[in-house]
Write an enzyme that holds these catalytic residues in place. Structure first.
Site, mmCIF file in Angstrom:
data_model
loop_
_atom_site.group_PDB
_atom_site.id
_atom_site.type_symbol
_atom_site.label_atom_id
_atom_site.label_comp_id
_atom_site.label_asym_id
_atom_site.label_seq_id
_atom_site.Cartn_x
_atom_site.Cartn_y
_atom_site.Cartn_z
ATOM 1 N N LYS A 226 7.387 2.258 -3.774
ATOM 2 C CA LYS A 226 6.129 2.388 -2.946
ATOM 3 C C LYS A 226 6.350 2.118 -1.633
ATOM 4 O O LYS A 226 6.146 1.083 -0.893
ATOM 5 C CB LYS A 226 5.316 3.088 -3.256
ATOM 6 C CG LYS A 226 4.493 4.369 -2.255
ATOM 7 C CD LYS A 226 3.158 4.694 -3.352
ATOM 8 C CE LYS A 226 2.875 4.996 -4.738
ATOM 9 N NZ LYS A 226 2.575 5.864 -5.069
ATOM 10 N N LYS B 124 -1.230 -8.268 -8.580
ATOM 11 C CA LYS B 124 -2.054 -7.627 -7.332
ATOM 12 C C LYS B 124 -2.858 -9.237 -7.286
ATOM 13 O O LYS B 124 -4.007 -8.648 -5.409
ATOM 14 C CB LYS B 124 -2.467 -6.996 -8.016
ATOM 15 C CG LYS B 124 -1.039 -5.860 -8.425
ATOM 16 C CD LYS B 124 -1.841 -4.391 -8.823
ATOM 17 C CE LYS B 124 -1.022 -3.634 -8.729
ATOM 18 N NZ LYS B 124 -1.256 -2.355 -9.934
ATOM 19 N N LYS C 187 15.070 -1.133 -7.212
ATOM 20 C CA LYS C 187 14.779 0.226 -7.741
ATOM 21 C C LYS C 187 13.729 0.678 -6.178
ATOM 22 O O LYS C 187 13.449 0.250 -5.475
ATOM 23 C CB LYS C 187 13.830 -0.128 -9.182
ATOM 24 C CG LYS C 187 12.404 -0.515 -9.627
ATOM 25 C CD LYS C 187 12.183 -0.166 -10.307
ATOM 26 C CE LYS C 187 10.892 -0.378 -10.804
ATOM 27 N NZ LYS C 187 10.544 0.355 -11.886
#
Ligand code: TRP
Length: 352
Positions: free
Chosen positions: A219, A112, A216
């Protein structure tokens, strides 16, 4: 006494089919057998999405989705993280025992941090450190992101949870939580925090694939079926899902994109239906249009009733207020007890 189960989801958007099979449906099964707490991590959302215009509606979405999926406020404690201010105080206290080195080495932080700085995924660690220290840009990695694992550990430890159902991507955070618990206990010579373990119900972890052919459902991948998707949107997404050019010879191994659709089918369709399409792939008679129509139909059977409940619940402010108030009261009572113990253990006392 029942063991305590606790889990949370960050308030950053709507929940998708991966969240449903990976988390929500398991929460629903757990609430009967465990002392369960399920919460919405709005403070965690601030580490990456500090937008006052959407935060509250994101919390509301997830709350409605929890309830619509079947989490029952009379069985489980459902609450919003920021409704428990004891969490924020323990976060400060626990941080005194957490190393910045171990936080910086956390995989999710590196990921991140790179994203926030807009630097390459494979940038060397030194690059991140230099960027973090540098001030010559408005890009920065906030300290909240660094201490994300402390906050998550506090969510768990303040409720003295034993079991924490989370996906693989959260395993490292759970490992840190165990380490912090052990460290606190041993530093002060107490036996306050249990060491929580992951919990996936004995069955192998479900991996819910996305519609884009690989990986997978997630979002940030843009390959999701949301519980809130309406019929038309959902059908369109499924009909556009990536497949392959069709099997070339009998019994060839199933390609990843098609296998992903069959995996989704395994979650939502009857076993004979899945077998039918597997056989059709094997004997080269498969028609992807038919497979997708069937898949959309079967997914809709799962999601449409949930969607309707979500919409009802989102309009029921009285219900939302009642559930979160009751949840906050229960969660705070337990949290306040743990916090009082911690303050005493750390030597924080009052003169009055
Ligand atoms: N970090 C978790 C996630 O992104 C959310 C979370 C926050 C959580 N606190 C938690 C999960 C405590 C389990 C327990 O999915």
């Amino acid at each position: 006494m029942k063991e305590t189960v606790l889990s949370g989801i960050r308030a950053t958007g709507n929940l998708h089919l991966g969240n449903y099979y990976g988390a929500l449906s398991k929460f629903v099964r757990m609430q009967d057998d465990y002392d369960s707490l399920f919460f919405i991590a709005d403070l965690h959302a601030l580490t990456t999405h500090p937008d006052p215009k959407t935060l509250h509606s994101n919390v509301k979405n997830i709350l409605a989705e929890y309830l619509a999926a079947g989490i029952d406020p009379d069985k489980a404690t459902i609450f919003v993280q920021s409704d428990v201010p004891e969490v924020s105080e323990l976060y400060l206290l626990l941080n005194m025992h957490v190393g910045i080195g171990e936080l910086m080495r956390t995989a999710s932080f590196k990921d991140k941090a790179r994203k926030q700085l807009g630097i390459k995924v494979d940038a060397a660690e030194g690059d991140i450190e230099r960027e973090i220290i540098g001030t010559n840009s408005n890009k920065r990695v906030n300290a909240g992101l660094l201490t994300y694992p402390t906050l998550m550990a506090v969510d768990i430890l303040i409720q003295k949870a034993h079991k924490v159902p989370v996906g693989k991507d959260q395993e490292q955070h759970l490992e840190l939580t165990r380490r912090f618990a052990r460290r606190f206990n041993s530093y002060y010579g107490v036996d306050l925090f249990p060491e929580p373990e992951n919990f996936n119900f004995g069955d192998h972890a479900v991996k819910v694939p996305g519609l884009d052919g690989s990986g997978k459902m997630g979002k940030s991948e843009g390959n999701c079926i949301y519980l809130i998707d309406d019929e038309k949107t959902l059908r369109k997404k499924v009909m556009r899902a990536v497949t392959d050019e069709g099997p070339k010879e009998p019994n060839q191994p199933v390609s990843e994109p098609v296998n992903n659709l069959l995996t989704l089918m395994e979650l939502t369709s009857a076993p004979e239906v899945v077998q039918h399409y597997r056989d059709a792939y094997a004997n080269c008679s498969i028609r992807y249009g038919d497979l997708k129509k069937q898949l959309a139909e079967d997914i809709l059977k799962v999601t449409l009733p949930i969607r309707e409940r979500i919409l009802d619940i989102q309009n029921d402010d009285a219900l939302l207020a009642r559930v979160t108030r009751q949840g906050a009261e229960r969660a705070r009572e337990r949290a306040a007890k743990t916090l009082a113990e911690v303050r005493e253990i750390m030597g924080i006392r009052k003169f009055y």
